[in-house]
Write an enzyme that holds these catalytic residues in place. Structure first.
Site, PDB file in Angstrom:
ATOM      1  N   ASP A  28       0.879  -1.178   0.000  1.00  0.00           N
ATOM      2  CA  ASP A  28       0.000   0.000   0.000  1.00  0.00           C
ATOM      3  C   ASP A  28       0.911   1.221   0.000  1.00  0.00           C
ATOM      4  O   ASP A  28       2.068   1.152   0.420  1.00  0.00           O
ATOM      5  CB  ASP A  28      -0.903   0.031   1.240  1.00  0.00           C
ATOM      6  N   ASN A  81      -6.085  -4.458  -5.998  1.00  0.00           N
ATOM      7  CA  ASN A  81      -7.203  -3.835  -5.287  1.00  0.00           C
ATOM      8  C   ASN A  81      -7.028  -2.330  -5.071  1.00  0.00           C
ATOM      9  O   ASN A  81      -8.015  -1.616  -4.908  1.00  0.00           O
ATOM     10  CB  ASN A  81      -7.329  -4.568  -3.936  1.00  0.00           C
ATOM     11  N   TYR A 147     -13.874   7.772 -12.869  1.00  0.00           N
ATOM     12  CA  TYR A 147     -13.875   6.510 -12.106  1.00  0.00           C
ATOM     13  C   TYR A 147     -14.509   5.392 -12.944  1.00  0.00           C
ATOM     14  O   TYR A 147     -13.961   4.290 -13.036  1.00  0.00           O
ATOM     15  CB  TYR A 147     -14.652   6.718 -10.806  1.00  0.00           C
ATOM     16  N   LYS A 151     -12.733   1.942 -14.269  1.00  0.00           N
ATOM     17  CA  LYS A 151     -13.199   0.614 -13.865  1.00  0.00           C
ATOM     18  C   LYS A 151     -13.666  -0.202 -15.079  1.00  0.00           C
ATOM     19  O   LYS A 151     -13.533  -1.429 -15.093  1.00  0.00           O
ATOM     20  CB  LYS A 151     -14.294   0.734 -12.799  1.00  0.00           C
ATOM     21  N   ALA A 180     -19.500   0.044  -0.518  1.00  0.00           N
ATOM     22  CA  ALA A 180     -19.234  -0.724   0.696  1.00  0.00           C
ATOM     23  C   ALA A 180     -18.629   0.214   1.727  1.00  0.00           C
ATOM     24  O   ALA A 180     -18.011   1.231   1.379  1.00  0.00           O
ATOM     25  CB  ALA A 180     -18.250  -1.852   0.394  1.00  0.00           C
TER      26      ALA A 180
HETATM   27  P1  NAI Z   1      -9.784   2.501   0.530  1.00  0.00           P
HETATM   28  O1  NAI Z   1      -9.585   3.936   0.223  1.00  0.00           O
HETATM   29  O2  NAI Z   1     -10.234   2.085   1.869  1.00  0.00           O
HETATM   30  O3  NAI Z   1      -8.460   1.663   0.166  1.00  0.00           O
HETATM   31  C1  NAI Z   1      -7.720   1.876  -0.996  1.00  0.00           C
HETATM   32  C2  NAI Z   1      -6.256   1.711  -0.655  1.00  0.00           C
HETATM   33  O4  NAI Z   1      -5.495   1.915  -1.852  1.00  0.00           O
HETATM   34  C3  NAI Z   1      -5.772   2.737   0.382  1.00  0.00           C
HETATM   35  O5  NAI Z   1      -5.184   2.072   1.486  1.00  0.00           O
HETATM   36  C4  NAI Z   1      -4.766   3.575  -0.382  1.00  0.00           C
HETATM   37  O6  NAI Z   1      -3.663   4.001   0.410  1.00  0.00           O
HETATM   38  C5  NAI Z   1      -4.329   2.631  -1.489  1.00  0.00           C
HETATM   39  N1  NAI Z   1      -3.787   3.372  -2.637  1.00  0.00           N
HETATM   40  C6  NAI Z   1      -4.328   4.446  -3.253  1.00  0.00           C
HETATM   41  N2  NAI Z   1      -3.513   4.869  -4.236  1.00  0.00           N
HETATM   42  C7  NAI Z   1      -2.440   4.047  -4.237  1.00  0.00           C
HETATM   43  C8  NAI Z   1      -1.262   3.984  -5.004  1.00  0.00           C
HETATM   44  N3  NAI Z   1      -1.010   4.857  -5.998  1.00  0.00           N
HETATM   45  N4  NAI Z   1      -0.362   3.001  -4.742  1.00  0.00           N
HETATM   46  C9  NAI Z   1      -0.589   2.106  -3.744  1.00  0.00           C
HETATM   47  N5  NAI Z   1      -1.687   2.140  -2.972  1.00  0.00           N
HETATM   48  C10 NAI Z   1      -2.603   3.085  -3.218  1.00  0.00           C
HETATM   49  O7  NAI Z   1     -10.809   1.979  -0.582  1.00  0.00           O
HETATM   50  P2  NAI Z   1     -11.597   0.598  -0.714  1.00  0.00           P
HETATM   51  O8  NAI Z   1     -13.008   0.916  -0.639  1.00  0.00           O
HETATM   52  O9  NAI Z   1     -11.008  -0.432   0.143  1.00  0.00           O
HETATM   53  O10 NAI Z   1     -11.283   0.302  -2.255  1.00  0.00           O
HETATM   54  C11 NAI Z   1     -10.508  -0.784  -2.712  1.00  0.00           C
HETATM   55  C12 NAI Z   1     -10.856  -0.998  -4.173  1.00  0.00           C
HETATM   56  O11 NAI Z   1     -12.245  -1.302  -4.280  1.00  0.00           O
HETATM   57  C13 NAI Z   1     -10.616   0.226  -5.056  1.00  0.00           C
HETATM   58  O12 NAI Z   1     -10.085  -0.196  -6.295  1.00  0.00           O
HETATM   59  C14 NAI Z   1     -12.011   0.790  -5.235  1.00  0.00           C
HETATM   60  O13 NAI Z   1     -12.143   1.521  -6.423  1.00  0.00           O
HETATM   61  C15 NAI Z   1     -12.835  -0.479  -5.259  1.00  0.00           C
HETATM   62  N6  NAI Z   1     -14.241  -0.316  -4.942  1.00  0.00           N
HETATM   63  C16 NAI Z   1     -14.651   0.218  -3.748  1.00  0.00           C
HETATM   64  C17 NAI Z   1     -15.978   0.342  -3.467  1.00  0.00           C
HETATM   65  C18 NAI Z   1     -16.467   0.930  -2.181  1.00  0.00           C
HETATM   66  O14 NAI Z   1     -17.615   1.360  -2.093  1.00  0.00           O
HETATM   67  N7  NAI Z   1     -15.706   0.952  -1.136  1.00  0.00           N
HETATM   68  C19 NAI Z   1     -17.020  -0.098  -4.419  1.00  0.00           C
HETATM   69  C20 NAI Z   1     -16.479  -0.666  -5.636  1.00  0.00           C
HETATM   70  C21 NAI Z   1     -15.138  -0.771  -5.868  1.00  0.00           C
END
Ligand code: NAI
Length: 250
Positions: A28, A81, A147, A151, A180
């Site tokens: 991360d 992810n 976004y 995706k 989520a």
């Molecule tokens: P989150 O914001 O809790 O976690 C995302 C993580 O990715 C963070 O820890 C962040 O530090 C890391 N990150 C961001 N840019 C980065 C980079 N350049 N290099 C390395 N790490 C990086 O978000 P969440 O909800 O856990 O999302 C995870 C995945 O799920 C994402 O791809 C998001 O688009 C997708 N998603 C999330 C939804 C939601 O409602 N939470 C719904 C559908 C998809």
């Protein structure tokens, strides 16, 4: 191997895979929560390699795959992810720089991840890659043009890669969750509630109203689907973009 491990889905997935006895290679950009997660998992008995990295940087992605292989000598599962979601804004008000940044972090990262994860999997003749797309990778999402574009690109990359390696023992799928309860969702909902000057509860209700189950997902529910999609027992499924969305796409 799991990117974005310090975030909402990432932490839930790391814990769920660890509970199955997986040896974990976590990354991360957020170093502090990443290392805290790695310590907690190690204390609970898991074998963990955790490295801070930027998923848009090819050299770092390549070195991370090599580092994981040196430590564990195999790569069975990769979950791409990491991602971001900017606040909701009309397409006409979206800065080109924002579009490029979202595409780089959400889509280019998946391309780079697979580019370096596939060779060891193909050499071993087995493996499963799961790319985290979104419901916005299957249908349009107003106010989320960048976004949704990123995706949809994840889904396209998934299908292309799956087709390319299908006869060589490696499966590639995408998971498409709707909203989520994670920091990413909180960021979107807080910004919208601020824009509309309405209580956060009203904003949450806007999102849940459209979901047949009447609620958003928990990260654990998404992690459960991640585990199943990458399970070697799920052996005939590849190239799919699987909705985990409380019935939204139905
Ligand atoms: P989150 O914001 O809790 O976690 C995302 C993580 O990715 C963070 O820890 C962040 O530090 C890391 N990150 C961001 N840019 C980065 C980079 N350049 N290099 C390395 N790490 C990086 O978000 P969440 O909800 O856990 O999302 C995870 C995945 O799920 C994402 O791809 C998001 O688009 C997708 N998603 C999330 C939804 C939601 O409602 N939470 C719904 C559908 C998809």
């Amino acid at each position: 191997m799991l990117t974005g491990a310090a975030g909402g889905f990432g932490q839930a997935a790391a814990r769920r895979f660890a509970a199955e006895g997986a040896r974990l290679v976590l990354s991360d950009m957020a170093e502090v929560p990443l290392m805290a997660l790695a310590s907690a998992l190690s204390e609970a008995g898991a074998e963990v390699l955790a490295e801070p990295l930027d998923v848009t940087d090819e050299a770092q992605v390549a070195a991370h795959v090599t580092g994981g292989l040196s430590r564990f000598h195999r790569l069975d599962v990769a979950v791409n992810n990491a991602g971001i979601a900017p606040p909701l804004v009309p397409l006409t008000a979206t800065e080109a720089e924002t579009f490029d940044r979202v595409m780089a972090i959400n889509a280019r990262s998946v391309f780079l991840g697979m580019k370096h994860q596939l060779p060891p999997m193909l050499a071993a003749g087995r493996g499963a890659i799961l790319n985290v797309a979104s419901a916005a990778g299957l249908v349009g999402a107003g106010q989320m043009a960048a976004y949704a574009a990123s995706k949809h690109a994840v889904v396209g990359l998934t299908r292309a890669a799956a087709d390319e390696v299908a006869r060589r023992g490696v499966r590639v799928n995408a998971i498409c969750p709707s909203f989520a309860a994670t920091p990413l969702y909180d960021g979107i909902a807080d910004a919208l509630s601020g824009q509309r000057a309405e209580p956060r509860g009203n904003t949450d209700a806007r999102f849940t109203r459209r979901i047949p189950m009447g609620r958003i997902a928990s990260p654990d529910e998404v992690a459960e689907a991640m585990l199943w999609l990458t399970d070697p027992a799920n052996s005939f499924m590849t190239g799919q973009a699987v909705a985990v969305d409380g019935g939204l796409s139905a």
